[in-house]
Motif scaffolding. Structure first.
Motif, PDB file in Angstrom:
ATOM      1  N   MET A   1       1.008  -6.517   1.817  1.00  0.00           N
ATOM      2  CA  MET A   1       0.429  -5.402   1.089  1.00  0.00           C
ATOM      3  C   MET A   1       0.272  -5.813  -0.370  1.00  0.00           C
ATOM      4  O   MET A   1       1.180  -6.338  -0.985  1.00  0.00           O
ATOM      5  CB  MET A   1       1.351  -4.187   1.224  1.00  0.00           C
ATOM      6  CG  MET A   1       0.863  -2.927   0.585  1.00  0.00           C
ATOM      7  SD  MET A   1      -0.308  -1.923   1.496  1.00  0.00           S
ATOM      8  CE  MET A   1       0.478  -1.675   3.042  1.00  0.00           C
ATOM      9  N   LYS A   2      -0.881  -5.568  -0.919  1.00  0.00           N
ATOM     10  CA  LYS A   2      -1.146  -5.937  -2.304  1.00  0.00           C
ATOM     11  C   LYS A   2      -0.342  -5.049  -3.234  1.00  0.00           C
ATOM     12  O   LYS A   2       0.017  -3.930  -2.910  1.00  0.00           O
ATOM     13  CB  LYS A   2      -2.634  -5.793  -2.597  1.00  0.00           C
ATOM     14  CG  LYS A   2      -3.484  -6.759  -1.819  1.00  0.00           C
ATOM     15  CD  LYS A   2      -4.929  -6.632  -2.194  1.00  0.00           C
ATOM     16  CE  LYS A   2      -5.730  -7.622  -1.395  1.00  0.00           C
ATOM     17  NZ  LYS A   2      -7.139  -7.544  -1.661  1.00  0.00           N
ATOM     18  N   SER A   3      -0.096  -5.575  -4.422  1.00  0.00           N
ATOM     19  CA  SER A   3       0.696  -4.811  -5.383  1.00  0.00           C
ATOM     20  C   SER A   3      -0.046  -3.558  -5.835  1.00  0.00           C
ATOM     21  O   SER A   3      -1.279  -3.512  -5.857  1.00  0.00           O
ATOM     22  CB  SER A   3       1.049  -5.680  -6.588  1.00  0.00           C
ATOM     23  OG  SER A   3      -0.049  -5.763  -7.471  1.00  0.00           O
ATOM     24  N   LEU A   4       0.728  -2.569  -6.195  1.00  0.00           N
ATOM     25  CA  LEU A   4       0.186  -1.281  -6.627  1.00  0.00           C
ATOM     26  C   LEU A   4      -0.739  -1.442  -7.822  1.00  0.00           C
ATOM     27  O   LEU A   4      -1.865  -0.931  -7.814  1.00  0.00           O
ATOM     28  CB  LEU A   4       1.342  -0.330  -6.959  1.00  0.00           C
ATOM     29  CG  LEU A   4       0.951   1.023  -7.534  1.00  0.00           C
ATOM     30  CD1 LEU A   4       0.276   1.847  -6.451  1.00  0.00           C
ATOM     31  CD2 LEU A   4       2.147   1.736  -8.074  1.00  0.00           C
ATOM     32  N   LYS A   5      -0.283  -2.170  -8.829  1.00  0.00           N
ATOM     33  CA  LYS A   5      -1.098  -2.338 -10.034  1.00  0.00           C
ATOM     34  C   LYS A   5      -2.432  -3.014  -9.732  1.00  0.00           C
ATOM     35  O   LYS A   5      -3.461  -2.624 -10.269  1.00  0.00           O
ATOM     36  CB  LYS A   5      -0.332  -3.139 -11.083  1.00  0.00           C
ATOM     37  CG  LYS A   5       0.727  -2.364 -11.808  1.00  0.00           C
ATOM     38  CD  LYS A   5       1.342  -3.228 -12.894  1.00  0.00           C
ATOM     39  CE  LYS A   5       2.340  -2.443 -13.697  1.00  0.00           C
ATOM     40  NZ  LYS A   5       2.910  -3.233 -14.784  1.00  0.00           N
ATOM     41  N   ALA A   6      -2.398  -4.020  -8.875  1.00  0.00           N
ATOM     42  CA  ALA A   6      -3.629  -4.735  -8.534  1.00  0.00           C
ATOM     43  C   ALA A   6      -4.605  -3.809  -7.803  1.00  0.00           C
ATOM     44  O   ALA A   6      -5.804  -3.826  -8.088  1.00  0.00           O
ATOM     45  CB  ALA A   6      -3.312  -5.951  -7.676  1.00  0.00           C
ATOM     46  N   LEU A   7      -4.078  -3.007  -6.880  1.00  0.00           N
ATOM     47  CA  LEU A   7      -4.944  -2.071  -6.160  1.00  0.00           C
ATOM     48  C   LEU A   7      -5.535  -1.025  -7.097  1.00  0.00           C
ATOM     49  O   LEU A   7      -6.713  -0.670  -6.992  1.00  0.00           O
ATOM     50  CB  LEU A   7      -4.176  -1.387  -5.030  1.00  0.00           C
ATOM     51  CG  LEU A   7      -3.927  -2.219  -3.782  1.00  0.00           C
ATOM     52  CD1 LEU A   7      -2.997  -1.477  -2.817  1.00  0.00           C
ATOM     53  CD2 LEU A   7      -5.242  -2.558  -3.083  1.00  0.00           C
ATOM     54  N   VAL A   8      -4.733  -0.518  -8.005  1.00  0.00           N
ATOM     55  CA  VAL A   8      -5.222   0.491  -8.951  1.00  0.00           C
ATOM     56  C   VAL A   8      -6.315  -0.111  -9.833  1.00  0.00           C
ATOM     57  O   VAL A   8      -7.355   0.519 -10.055  1.00  0.00           O
ATOM     58  CB  VAL A   8      -4.074   1.069  -9.808  1.00  0.00           C
ATOM     59  CG1 VAL A   8      -4.613   1.963 -10.914  1.00  0.00           C
ATOM     60  CG2 VAL A   8      -3.097   1.847  -8.942  1.00  0.00           C
ATOM     61  N   LYS A   9      -6.104  -1.331 -10.303  1.00  0.00           N
ATOM     62  CA  LYS A   9      -7.111  -1.981 -11.146  1.00  0.00           C
ATOM     63  C   LYS A   9      -8.421  -2.178 -10.385  1.00  0.00           C
ATOM     64  O   LYS A   9      -9.501  -1.934 -10.910  1.00  0.00           O
ATOM     65  CB  LYS A   9      -6.601  -3.312 -11.682  1.00  0.00           C
ATOM     66  CG  LYS A   9      -5.598  -3.137 -12.802  1.00  0.00           C
ATOM     67  CD  LYS A   9      -5.106  -4.449 -13.343  1.00  0.00           C
ATOM     68  CE  LYS A   9      -4.058  -4.147 -14.407  1.00  0.00           C
ATOM     69  NZ  LYS A   9      -3.589  -5.320 -15.081  1.00  0.00           N
ATOM     70  N   LYS A  10      -8.317  -2.610  -9.132  1.00  0.00           N
ATOM     71  CA  LYS A  10      -9.522  -2.777  -8.303  1.00  0.00           C
ATOM     72  C   LYS A  10     -10.214  -1.438  -8.095  1.00  0.00           C
ATOM     73  O   LYS A  10     -11.439  -1.345  -8.189  1.00  0.00           O
ATOM     74  CB  LYS A  10      -9.161  -3.374  -6.949  1.00  0.00           C
ATOM     75  CG  LYS A  10      -8.975  -4.855  -6.939  1.00  0.00           C
ATOM     76  CD  LYS A  10      -8.727  -5.311  -5.511  1.00  0.00           C
ATOM     77  CE  LYS A  10      -8.877  -6.790  -5.362  1.00  0.00           C
ATOM     78  NZ  LYS A  10      -8.763  -7.201  -3.967  1.00  0.00           N
ATOM     79  N   ALA A  11      -9.438  -0.413  -7.795  1.00  0.00           N
ATOM     80  CA  ALA A  11     -10.010   0.912  -7.563  1.00  0.00           C
ATOM     81  C   ALA A  11     -10.691   1.444  -8.821  1.00  0.00           C
ATOM     82  O   ALA A  11     -11.761   2.058  -8.746  1.00  0.00           O
ATOM     83  CB  ALA A  11      -8.928   1.877  -7.095  1.00  0.00           C
ATOM     84  N   LYS A  12     -10.095   1.195  -9.962  1.00  0.00           N
ATOM     85  CA  LYS A  12     -10.699   1.629 -11.231  1.00  0.00           C
ATOM     86  C   LYS A  12     -12.033   0.940 -11.489  1.00  0.00           C
ATOM     87  O   LYS A  12     -12.907   1.498 -12.151  1.00  0.00           O
ATOM     88  CB  LYS A  12      -9.751   1.367 -12.401  1.00  0.00           C
ATOM     89  CG  LYS A  12      -8.660   2.396 -12.547  1.00  0.00           C
ATOM     90  CD  LYS A  12      -7.816   2.093 -13.787  1.00  0.00           C
ATOM     91  CE  LYS A  12      -6.863   3.205 -14.089  1.00  0.00           C
ATOM     92  NZ  LYS A  12      -6.056   2.921 -15.300  1.00  0.00           N
ATOM     93  N   ARG A  13     -12.168  -0.270 -10.958  1.00  0.00           N
ATOM     94  CA  ARG A  13     -13.442  -1.007 -11.109  1.00  0.00           C
ATOM     95  C   ARG A  13     -14.465  -0.593 -10.058  1.00  0.00           C
ATOM     96  O   ARG A  13     -15.545  -1.163  -9.994  1.00  0.00           O
ATOM     97  CB  ARG A  13     -13.186  -2.507 -11.026  1.00  0.00           C
ATOM     98  CG  ARG A  13     -12.482  -3.078 -12.246  1.00  0.00           C
ATOM     99  CD  ARG A  13     -12.496  -4.587 -12.253  1.00  0.00           C
ATOM    100  NE  ARG A  13     -11.814  -5.155 -11.103  1.00  0.00           N
ATOM    101  CZ  ARG A  13     -10.613  -5.723 -11.127  1.00  0.00           C
ATOM    102  NH1 ARG A  13      -9.955  -5.811 -12.249  1.00  0.00           N
ATOM    103  NH2 ARG A  13     -10.078  -6.201 -10.035  1.00  0.00           N
ATOM    104  N   GLY A  14     -14.110   0.385  -9.220  1.00  0.00           N
ATOM    105  CA  GLY A  14     -15.069   0.901  -8.256  1.00  0.00           C
ATOM    106  C   GLY A  14     -14.888   0.406  -6.835  1.00  0.00           C
ATOM    107  O   GLY A  14     -15.731   0.672  -5.980  1.00  0.00           O
ATOM    108  N   ASP A  15     -13.810  -0.283  -6.554  1.00  0.00           N
ATOM    109  CA  ASP A  15     -13.544  -0.780  -5.203  1.00  0.00           C
ATOM    110  C   ASP A  15     -12.999   0.363  -4.341  1.00  0.00           C
ATOM    111  O   ASP A  15     -11.834   0.751  -4.456  1.00  0.00           O
ATOM    112  CB  ASP A  15     -12.548  -1.931  -5.265  1.00  0.00           C
ATOM    113  CG  ASP A  15     -12.311  -2.602  -3.920  1.00  0.00           C
ATOM    114  OD1 ASP A  15     -12.591  -1.974  -2.876  1.00  0.00           O
ATOM    115  OD2 ASP A  15     -11.848  -3.758  -3.915  1.00  0.00           O
ATOM    116  N   GLY A  16     -13.857   0.900  -3.476  1.00  0.00           N
ATOM    117  CA  GLY A  16     -13.479   2.022  -2.620  1.00  0.00           C
ATOM    118  C   GLY A  16     -12.386   1.677  -1.631  1.00  0.00           C
ATOM    119  O   GLY A  16     -11.519   2.508  -1.334  1.00  0.00           O
TER     120      GLY A  16
END
Length: 175
Positions: A1-16
């Motif tokens: 499972m990817k780290s929380l911070k990395a997922l949040v950063k990706k999501a903020k960049r528009g990664d659904g």
């Protein structure tokens, strides 16, 4: 499972897909929180759906990525409160708020009634502490209340339960 911070950063960049992964990590906590505040499954589903959509639309406003869980829970609680106010419903708390109680049906009903007798502030403190799993500091930040107030609500809620319902039994554990 990817780290929380990395997922949040990706999501903020528009990664659904990253946002979906984030929501899936907290889906159980969100469901349990909404089901403790609302009376029926339809309202729980509506509140969760509205909270997830709102979180997706406002993800750019999340200042500290590591607080995603607290942030989305706050959005959910606000949606639940809106539904409660709109429907003029009463909130209930399920007996699973407290860990590992005796499976006696009568005791479960009695405990559920006892928890539901607590005022909204005490009940919310119990939900955030025992269901969502926030610590006192996180609850303080989340509710924008001093840590002493949070501790007091937990302590007073426990005292009310002990004095009014469970004088002989140590049902509520200390934090």
């Amino acid at each position: 499972m990817k780290s929380l911070k990395a997922l949040v950063k990706k999501a903020k960049r528009g990664d659904g897909e990253a946002f979906v992964s984030l929501v899936k990590q907290y889906e159980d906590v969100l469901y349990r929180t909404a089901s403790r505040l609302l009376n029926n499954d339809e309202d729980v589903a509506d509140a969760m759906q509205e909270a997830i959509i709102s979180a997706y639309e406002r993800l750019h406003t999340l200042k500290n990525d590591e607080y995603f869980n607290t942030w989305i829970c706050k959005i959910l609680i606000n949606k639940c409160n809106s539904l409660l106010n709109k429907n003029k419903s009463f909130s209930t708390v399920d007996v699973h708020v407290l860990p590992d109680q005796n499976n006696d049906d009568f005791q479960k009903i009695e405990l559920e009634d006892a928890l539901n007798s607590l005022n909204k502030d005490y009940r919310l403190a119990f939900i955030l502490y025992y269901i969502v799993g926030l610590n006192i500091r996180e609850m303080s930040e989340f509710l924008k209340e001093p840590e002493g107030t949070i501790k007091s609500r937990l302590s007073r809620g426990k005292s009310i339960l002990r004095n009014n319902y469970y004088r002989k039994e140590a049902i509520v554990n200390e934090y």
